[in-house]
Design a protein around this motif. Structure first.
Motif: not given
Length: 297
Positions: A64-69, A215-219, A87-88, A79-82
């Motif tokens: 599968f592809d993630y949402r937003h991609f 996402v660079g803040m979350a990684i 959840a996906d 939008l890359l959201d961990i």
């Protein structure tokens, strides 16, 4: 022989689109391997090669592809959201368990790169996973962030700040390159990362080499490898010893604390494992692991 069909499922209201591979000659519903890609990547970037090999061996595969991609829905794009990607994964597993053509009681997780970290974290949070495979996994955000290099960090931080401001003002995201040449602000800019990443991309795939910069803040604050000690299912970690994106050291340390982890190492870089001889070695090792822990029939 195998068949591949387009399927879809919902994750928090959005549609995720996927491929379902099934072996035609199965005498009984086969185990199903739920699969997804890494940082900003889409399923067309060589996941079909792995899924086909698994299906040829008698396993079903849901890719599968993630949402937003890619082919999946979700706004804004890229939008890359961990949290959303995790959840996906859970939505994909729940969907796979409902498929009448597979053995929903034997679900395997397979993820690569950033998706490998998701596999570890997801398997740690569920008790219905038969086995898990994490290939060249992202396990330690601080270690991966250090591969970006200090000279580009100020420009990367500026893009992150601009995107967070855009989010607060409900404006379109400010993008950052997913992969770029050394010295260029990007989530991956180690030598060879851009060429290796884009080499996986076939013509006409629904792909953009950029993600929302936030996402660079979350990684740097993400450490999915720490969850390996909580994974009750058999866990195979395929580790690239010359990995320029997801350093192997933290992954090997996390593996030592996982109760049922097995480790296979490859003298190669992060993107070399998807192609050529290293791909053959990795997929052979993965099938051997699956036959032992999730046998057919």
């Amino acid at each position: 022989m195998t068949t591949r069909e387009d399927v879809e499922f919902r994750s928090d209201g959005d549609i995720c689109r996927a491929w379902l591979y099934r072996p035609d000659s199965a005498d009984a519903p086969p185990p199903v391997i739920v699969m997804a890609h890494g940082l900003g990547a889409v399923k067309q970037m060589r996941l079909d090669a792995y899924a086909q090999r698994f299906a040829d061996a008698g396993y079903a595969a849901l890719v599968f592809d993630y949402r937003h991609f890619g082919d999946s829905d979700g706004q804004p794009r890229q939008l890359l959201d961990i949290g959303r990607q995790r959840a996906d994964w859970n939505a994909a597993i729940d969907f796979a368990k409902t498929l009448p053509s597979v053995d929903g009681d034997r679900v395997v997780l397979w993820g690569t790169s950033f998706g490998g970290g998701h596999v570890i974290a997801t398997a740690a949070g569920r008790d219905d996973i038969a086995a898990a495979v994490a290939q060249c996994p992202f396990t330690n955000g601080a270690a991966s962030t250090l591969t970006i290099g200090p000279t580009t960090l100020p420009r990367l931080l500026a893009r992150i700040g601009a995107d967070l401001l855009a989010k607060a003002r409900r404006r379109d995201p400010v993008m950052i390159a997913t992969s770029a040449d050394p010295g260029t602000p990007a989530l991956m800019n180690a030598p060879g990362a851009k060429d290796g990443y884009l080499r996986l991309l076939p013509p006409d795939a629904p792909f953009r080499n950029e993600v929302a910069a936030r996402v660079g803040m979350a990684i740097p604050l993400s450490f999915p490898g720490r969850a390996a000690r909580k994974v009750a299912a058999p866990l195979l970690l395929c580790v690239c010893l010359d990995d320029e994106v997801a350093p192997p050291g933290p992954t090997l340390r996390y593996a030592a604390k996982a109760p049922r982890a097995e480790v296979k190492t490859y003298p190669t870089g992060h993107f070399d494992i998807y192609v050529g001889d290293e791909f053959e070695r990795a997929v052979t090792d993965q099938l051997e692991f699956l036959r032992r822990h999730v046998p057919l029939g």
